[in-house]
Design a protein around this motif. Structure first.
Motif, mmCIF file in Angstrom:
data_model
loop_
_atom_site.group_PDB
_atom_site.id
_atom_site.type_symbol
_atom_site.label_atom_id
_atom_site.label_comp_id
_atom_site.label_asym_id
_atom_site.label_seq_id
_atom_site.Cartn_x
_atom_site.Cartn_y
_atom_site.Cartn_z
ATOM 1 N N GLU A 192 98.115 10.461 5.513
ATOM 2 C CA GLU A 192 97.387 9.489 4.713
ATOM 3 C C GLU A 192 98.140 9.280 3.402
ATOM 4 N N TYR A 193 98.406 8.018 3.085
ATOM 5 C CA TYR A 193 99.097 7.672 1.840
ATOM 6 C C TYR A 193 98.085 7.057 0.887
ATOM 7 N N THR A 194 98.178 7.445 -0.374
ATOM 8 C CA THR A 194 97.258 6.905 -1.363
ATOM 9 C C THR A 194 97.977 6.719 -2.698
ATOM 10 N N SER A 195 97.508 5.756 -3.463
ATOM 11 C CA SER A 195 98.010 5.563 -4.825
ATOM 12 C C SER A 195 97.387 6.599 -5.741
ATOM 13 N N HIS A 239 94.493 14.011 -9.201
ATOM 14 C CA HIS A 239 95.770 13.997 -8.482
ATOM 15 C C HIS A 239 96.902 14.663 -9.269
#
Length: 185
Positions: A13-16, A22
């Motif tokens: 899963e890619y997220t900003s 974070h």
């Protein structure tokens, strides 16, 4: 399990960057994998000013990779800059770093950057191969660039400039004999 993690591409899963929660994940990855030490102020400089250029990769809830970037004016050009890229060892060689970098480059390009730059240790064959595949060129060698005394290559990716057609106005009077005639479409 060995030293490589088994996973399906769909499990990543890619997220900003989405906020302060974070930041410890990014700091932990970079501190364990990169040779340069960074203070919390350095991380905050990037993630607070350019959160849209920072991406994280997760596998089953565990942060396994990140890219941290910025963009701004640099010598009459608008330039993107990749400051940090990390994918932990068991996940390398499966395209995660390429995906992280590609996501940040896409945002930079859409934001009007004309080029992207970064530095990589001359001995970091993996990084040099990755950036080479993405079209980066070695612009210069920086001697003793890192605190550990290692040299770096400055790598650059130049975006093609859009062609702007020249307008030719027919009503403009043209002298019979021009010294330097203008090209006509």
């Amino acid at each position: 399990m060995g030293d490589k993690e088994e996973f399906d591409e769909g499990e990543i899963e890619y997220t900003s960057y989405a906020g302060e929660h974070h930041l410890p994940l990014i700091m932990s990855l970079v501190d364990q994998e990169l040779s340069e030490p960074y203070s919390i102020f350095t991380y905050r400089y990037f993630v607070y000013l350019w959160p849209q250029l920072c991406f994280l990769a997760f596998h089953k809830g565990k942060c396994i990779g990140t890219v941290v970037c910025k963009m701004g004016e640099h010598r009459q050009t608008y330039r993107g800059y990749i400051a940090m890229l990390v994918v932990i060892k068991p996940y390398r060689g499966r395209g995660l770093a390429t995906e992280l970098v590609t996501r940040s480059i896409k945002v930079m390009m859409e934001s009007g950057c004309e080029e992207v730059a970064l530095e990589a240790e001359v001995s970091n064959k993996g990084a040099l191969a990755l950036y080479g595949r993405l079209g980066f060129i070695r612009a210069k060698r920086l001697h003793h660039y890192y605190l550990n005394g290692m040299d770096a290559f400055r790598l650059k990716l130049l975006f093609p400039r859009p062609h702007v057609p020249q307008m030719v106005y027919e009503e403009e009077p043209q002298p019979e004999h021009e010294i330097y005639p203008r090209p006509r479409d």
